[in-house]
Each structure stands twice: as structure tokens, then as C-alpha cells.
Design an enzyme around this catalytic site. Structure first.
Site, PDB file in Angstrom:
ATOM      1  N   CYS A  28       0.862  -1.090   0.336  1.00  0.00           N
ATOM      2  CA  CYS A  28       0.069   0.279  -0.164  1.00  0.00           C
ATOM      3  C   CYS A  28       1.079   1.180  -0.224  1.00  0.00           C
ATOM      4  CB  CYS A  28      -0.342   0.209   0.941  1.00  0.00           C
ATOM      5  SG  CYS A  28      -2.133  -1.347   1.467  1.00  0.00           S
ATOM      6  N   HIS A  75      -3.135   6.772   3.157  1.00  0.00           N
ATOM      7  CA  HIS A  75      -3.835   5.660   2.319  1.00  0.00           C
ATOM      8  C   HIS A  75      -5.466   5.469   3.290  1.00  0.00           C
ATOM      9  CE1 HIS A  75      -3.926   1.996   1.016  1.00  0.00           C
ATOM     10  NE2 HIS A  75      -3.518   1.671   2.164  1.00  0.00           N
ATOM     11  N   ASN A 133     -10.384  -0.046   0.465  1.00  0.00           N
ATOM     12  CA  ASN A 133      -8.683  -0.004   0.002  1.00  0.00           C
ATOM     13  C   ASN A 133      -8.004  -0.842  -0.944  1.00  0.00           C
ATOM     14  OD1 ASN A 133      -5.912  -0.102   0.725  1.00  0.00           O
ATOM     15  ND2 ASN A 133      -5.664  -1.024   2.400  1.00  0.00           N
TER      16      ASN A 133
HETATM   17  N1  ACO Z   1     -18.168  -8.470   9.498  1.00  0.00           N
HETATM   18  C1  ACO Z   1     -17.803  -9.273  11.575  1.00  0.00           C
HETATM   19  N2  ACO Z   1     -17.805  -8.931  12.081  1.00  0.00           N
HETATM   20  C2  ACO Z   1     -16.098  -8.930  12.083  1.00  0.00           C
HETATM   21  C3  ACO Z   1     -16.040  -8.982  10.861  1.00  0.00           C
HETATM   22  C4  ACO Z   1     -16.325  -8.670   9.710  1.00  0.00           C
HETATM   23  N3  ACO Z   1     -16.645  -7.983   8.464  1.00  0.00           N
HETATM   24  N4  ACO Z   1     -13.990  -9.227  10.641  1.00  0.00           N
HETATM   25  C5  ACO Z   1     -14.261  -9.291  11.570  1.00  0.00           C
HETATM   26  N5  ACO Z   1     -15.446  -9.211  12.311  1.00  0.00           N
HETATM   27  C6  ACO Z   1     -15.185  -9.629  13.904  1.00  0.00           C
HETATM   28  C7  ACO Z   1     -14.288 -10.704  14.395  1.00  0.00           C
HETATM   29  O1  ACO Z   1     -14.340 -11.616  14.468  1.00  0.00           O
HETATM   30  C8  ACO Z   1     -14.183  -9.432  15.568  1.00  0.00           C
HETATM   31  O2  ACO Z   1     -15.119 -11.030  17.177  1.00  0.00           O
HETATM   32  P1  ACO Z   1     -15.285 -11.302  18.142  1.00  0.00           P
HETATM   33  O3  ACO Z   1     -15.096  -9.911  19.361  1.00  0.00           O
HETATM   34  O4  ACO Z   1     -16.513 -12.281  18.266  1.00  0.00           O
HETATM   35  O5  ACO Z   1     -13.532 -11.640  18.363  1.00  0.00           O
HETATM   36  C9  ACO Z   1     -14.469  -8.091  15.361  1.00  0.00           C
HETATM   37  O6  ACO Z   1     -15.690  -8.420  14.372  1.00  0.00           O
HETATM   38  C10 ACO Z   1     -13.531  -7.539  16.051  1.00  0.00           C
HETATM   39  O7  ACO Z   1     -12.082  -7.726  15.273  1.00  0.00           O
HETATM   40  P2  ACO Z   1     -10.894  -6.878  14.484  1.00  0.00           P
HETATM   41  O8  ACO Z   1      -9.957  -7.748  14.217  1.00  0.00           O
HETATM   42  O9  ACO Z   1     -11.004  -6.615  15.768  1.00  0.00           O
HETATM   43  O10 ACO Z   1     -11.698  -5.946  14.063  1.00  0.00           O
HETATM   44  P3  ACO Z   1     -11.249  -4.584  13.692  1.00  0.00           P
HETATM   45  O11 ACO Z   1     -11.510  -3.323  14.540  1.00  0.00           O
HETATM   46  O12 ACO Z   1      -9.460  -4.156  13.902  1.00  0.00           O
HETATM   47  O13 ACO Z   1     -11.219  -4.076  11.978  1.00  0.00           O
HETATM   48  C11 ACO Z   1     -10.444  -4.356  10.188  1.00  0.00           C
HETATM   49  C12 ACO Z   1     -10.394  -5.447  10.940  1.00  0.00           C
HETATM   50  C13 ACO Z   1     -11.224  -3.529   8.931  1.00  0.00           C
HETATM   51  C14 ACO Z   1      -8.752  -5.254   9.243  1.00  0.00           C
HETATM   52  C15 ACO Z   1      -9.178  -3.138  11.370  1.00  0.00           C
HETATM   53  O14 ACO Z   1      -7.891  -3.967  11.666  1.00  0.00           O
HETATM   54  C16 ACO Z   1      -8.370  -2.542   9.642  1.00  0.00           C
HETATM   55  O15 ACO Z   1      -8.958  -1.784   9.575  1.00  0.00           O
HETATM   56  N6  ACO Z   1      -6.951  -2.600  10.421  1.00  0.00           N
HETATM   57  C17 ACO Z   1      -5.791  -2.177   9.334  1.00  0.00           C
HETATM   58  C18 ACO Z   1      -5.905  -2.252   8.054  1.00  0.00           C
HETATM   59  C19 ACO Z   1      -4.830  -1.687   7.402  1.00  0.00           C
HETATM   60  O16 ACO Z   1      -4.244  -0.426   7.781  1.00  0.00           O
HETATM   61  N7  ACO Z   1      -4.243  -2.344   6.237  1.00  0.00           N
HETATM   62  C20 ACO Z   1      -3.166  -0.697   5.627  1.00  0.00           C
HETATM   63  C21 ACO Z   1      -2.405  -2.003   5.084  1.00  0.00           C
HETATM   64  S1  ACO Z   1      -3.291  -3.075   3.571  1.00  0.00           S
HETATM   65  C22 ACO Z   1      -1.808  -3.568   2.394  1.00  0.00           C
HETATM   66  O17 ACO Z   1      -0.841  -3.322   2.794  1.00  0.00           O
HETATM   67  C23 ACO Z   1      -2.431  -4.440   1.552  1.00  0.00           C
END
Ligand code: ACO
Length: 339
Positions: A119, A261, A291
Site C-alpha cells: 500500500c 492511505h 482499500n
Molecule cells: N463482519 C463482522 N464481524 C467481523 C468482521 C466482519 N467483516 N471482521 C471481523 N469481525 C469480527 C471479529 O471476528 C471480531 O469478533 P470477536 O470480537 O467476537 O472476536 C470483531 O469483529 C473485531 O475484530 P477485529 O479484527 O478486532 O476488528 P477491527 O475493528 O480491528 O477491524 C479491520 C478489522 C477493518 C481489518 C481493521 O483491523 C483494519 O482496518 N486494520 C488495518 C488495515 C490496514 O491499515 N491496512 C493497510 C495496509 S493493507 C496493505 O498493505 C495491503
């Protein structure tokens, strides 16, 4: 790494902009029809409402050619000296995709190569383009960021499948003066390979092949440790932005637009908070496209330009974090562009 320029050096000046999104619009409800997620979860946890996926048969090069052609048209050019393609989803593992893109743009014979920094690829590409121009190796460079993450994400992996979209964005940079509108200022880049496992596709490279291991289904798909990536992304993008602002002599209040980003709205808000910057200065495009990896920043620039959020002379900082881990930031003033 730092890319610098002083008033006696040639600057890379943005003079063309292009974008391309594939036609298949996918809503959160469309995704929720096939996996255990919801529009409400995706919107509140990421800010994303829709994204575009390629139709079967469309490759990264197809989007890259469309965005590149638009950027060349916007620059009023039919040729450039070098073509750079930032991508993590090349058409094939070998050869690079940039030569094919250059050929299809009528630029056969020009040097063309891929830049791989996930990214952060577009910012790494900007640094390479600035160096080629500063050294006199190129007068004009076409830099494209293009990715089709829908082709590497496991559609059943709800943590990744809901956040990515496909697209391409491109800029043309020309040799010019540092004082001009559109001139690229300092670029700050970094990496930390100890974090390589946070964002990865394990199969398809020498590591597994030489170990003689058969790739599992999970190995063949993109995997991301979302929460860890979130924390690193906020810290590194805020740090890199601060460093670039210091180097160019801008205070937070001097920055008209921060183009981060487009991974997650909560990440953008956290970066703004760390910088003590009003959220209104953030360019937000992820709600429409998700993204789009290496395409994220040039697509956000195209969107902001079309929405008249970027006036000529506006002070802009670009920042990204991605797999590697890699990160970076760049400062520029916004040019007057034909679109
Ligand atoms: N729908 C419903 N529930 C979900 C989903 C979904 N799509 N995905 C995860 N959950 C659930 C999980 O199972 C978890 O449930 P639990 O609490 O019962 O275990 C809960 O939601 C929270 O999960 P987290 O992984 O903590 O969710 P988070 O708020 O962190 O969101 C996300 C996930 C969107 C991926 C976030 O962590 C994020 O944006 N991370 C950074 C991504 C990024 O910056 N990428 C840049 C680089 S990418 C690249 O270089 C290609």
C-alpha cells in the site's frame, strides 16, 4: 530513506492525473449476502460503503492502462521517458507488468518496471520518479498505482474481504522548478521487515517452493493481522507526516489536505488526532472504493480534484502504510491540471 531537493535542483512536478475503476460495484449488503457480516459492521468499523471489483478476465494491467492513458491525456503528452507501476497484484509473478502496460500505451522501448511496496507502493514510486527527474535521467515519468486485491483475497475471509477494492490511479511528473505549483517536496520512506508476517501472501514465491511445501488454501490468499496493522499504520503515518512537515517547514495548520492511505476511516481519524489536525482536512474516498492498495492515493487525489477539494497551490501531504512493513509521506503543492 529521504529524497530531498533544494532550490538549485530540478523538481518533479505533477502535470497529469488519471484514474480507473472497474465496472462491478459491490455494496456491503452484496458481501453480507455471502458471508457472516453486515453493512452496519463494515460501515462503523471501516467507513466503507461500496467498492469496485474486476469482472472475470480483467487484470491489473487493464486498469493500469486505462488510468495511465487518462493521465497522459491530462498532461497533454503522448510519450514519457519511463513508466513505473506500483502494484502487489501483477498480472503474473514473472515478468513485471509495467513493460506490458508501457507497450499497450504505445511506449514500447521505454524503461518500465514494477515497484513493490504494497500500500506504500505509490509513495515509493514517487520517490523513484523524483530521483530519475532530479538526476536528469528522465524529463517525464508516468507513475501508475494499480491493484486488484479481489483476485488475492479469500472471499470467505471476512476480515479482509470487506475492506479491499480494485482500481488504478496515475500521475505524470515532469522536470520543473521547486517553486512551481505541483512540485514534489521531500519524500520520507521507511520499512521494517520484522513485520513481514502482518500482511502477506505466503504462496507463490521461492520460500515455499524451495521448502517443497504444498501451499494450503490459506497460503494462496492474502492474510492480514488487522489489529496490529491498524496500530502500526497510525503510528507510522503520523510520524512520517510529521517528519515531512518539519522538512518542508509546514506546521499542521499550514497543510490544506492530508491524503492518507485509504484503509480505514478510523485510522485516518486517529492519524489526524495524533497530528492535532481537523478531520475536515482529510481527503476521504474509501467510503466509495475501499482499500485499493497502491491505487489508493492517486485515486483519492483524482476524487478530491474532481470534487474541487484541491485548489492550485494547496499544500498537500500524502502518507501511507503497507505490507513489508513499509510506510512513507510526501509533501507537494497542488498543480493546476486539465482533466
Ligand atoms: N463482519 C463482522 N464481524 C467481523 C468482521 C466482519 N467483516 N471482521 C471481523 N469481525 C469480527 C471479529 O471476528 C471480531 O469478533 P470477536 O470480537 O467476537 O472476536 C470483531 O469483529 C473485531 O475484530 P477485529 O479484527 O478486532 O476488528 P477491527 O475493528 O480491528 O477491524 C479491520 C478489522 C477493518 C481489518 C481493521 O483491523 C483494519 O482496518 N486494520 C488495518 C488495515 C490496514 O491499515 N491496512 C493497510 C495496509 S493493507 C496493505 O498493505 C495491503
Amino acid at each position: 530513506m529521504r529524497t530531498s531537493r533544494t532550490s538549485d535542483t530540478r523538481a518533479a512536478v505533477v502535470c497529469g492525473l488519471g484514474s480507473a475503476l472497474p465496472g462491478r460495484l459491490v455494496t456491503n449488503d452484496d458481501l453480507a449476502a455471502d458471508m457472516d457480516t453486515s453493512d452496519e459492521w463494515i460501515r462503523t468499523r471501516t467507513g466503507i460503503r461500496t467498492r469496485h471489483f474486476v469482472e472475470p478476465g480483467t487484470a491489473t494491467s487493464d486498469l493500469a492502462v486505462a488510468a495511465g492513458a487518462q493521465a497522459l491525456g491530462s498532461a497533454g503528452l503522448s510519450t514519457v521517458d519511463t513508466v513505473l507501476l506500483a502494484t502487489t497484484t501483477p498480472d503474473r509473478p514473472c515478468p513485471a507488468t509495467a513493460p506490458l502496460v508501457a507497450h499497450r500505451l504505445g511506449l514500447t522501448g521505454r524503461p518500465a518496471f514494477d515497484v513493490s511496496a504494497v500500500c506504500t507502493g505509490f509513495l515509493y514510486g514517487l520517490s523513484v520518479a523524483a530521483g530519475l527527474i532530479a538526476s536528469g535521467s528522465a524529463e517525464h515519468v508516468l507513475l501508475i498505482g494499480a491493484d486488484t486485491f479481489s483476485t488475492i483475497v479469500d472471499p470467505q475471509d471476512r476480515a479482509s474481504a470487506v475492506v479491499f477494492g480494485d482500481g488504478a490511479g496515475a500521475v505524470v511528473l515532469r522536470a520543473g522548478a521547486p517553486e512551481e505549483h505541483g512540485a514534489l517536496g521531500p519524500v520520507e520512506l521507511g520499512s521494517d521487515g520484522s513485520l513481514a508476517d502482518l500482511i502477506t501472501v505466503r504462496a507463490g514465491g521461492s520460500e515455499q517452493r524451495s521448502a517443497g511445501r504444498r501451499p494450503t488454501r490459506a497460503d494462496a490468499h492474502f492474510a492480514m493481522a488487522g489489529q496490529d496493522v491498524f496500530a502500526h499504520a497510525v503510528t507510522r503515518m503520523a510520524e512520517a507526516t510529521r517528519t515531512v512537515m518539519n522538512r518542508v517547514g509546514w506546521k499542521t495548520g499550514d497543510v490544506d489536505r492530508l491524503v492518507g492511505h485509504q484503509a480505514n476511516l478510523r485510522i485516518l481519524h486517529a492519524v489526524a488526532e495524533q497530528l492535532d489536525m481537523e478531520r475536515e482536512r482529510l481527503v476521504v474516498h474509501l467510503d466509495r472504493v475501499g482499500n485499493t492498495a497502491a491505487a489508493s492515493i492517486p485515486l483519492a487525489l483524482s476524487h478530491a480534484c474532481a470534487a474541487e477539494e484541491l485548489a492550485p497551490g494547496a499544500r498537500v501531504v500524502l502518507t501511507a502504510f503497507g505490507g513489508g512493513a513499509t510506510w512513507g509521506a510526501a509533501a507537494l503543492t497542488w498543480p493546476s491540471l486539465d482533466r
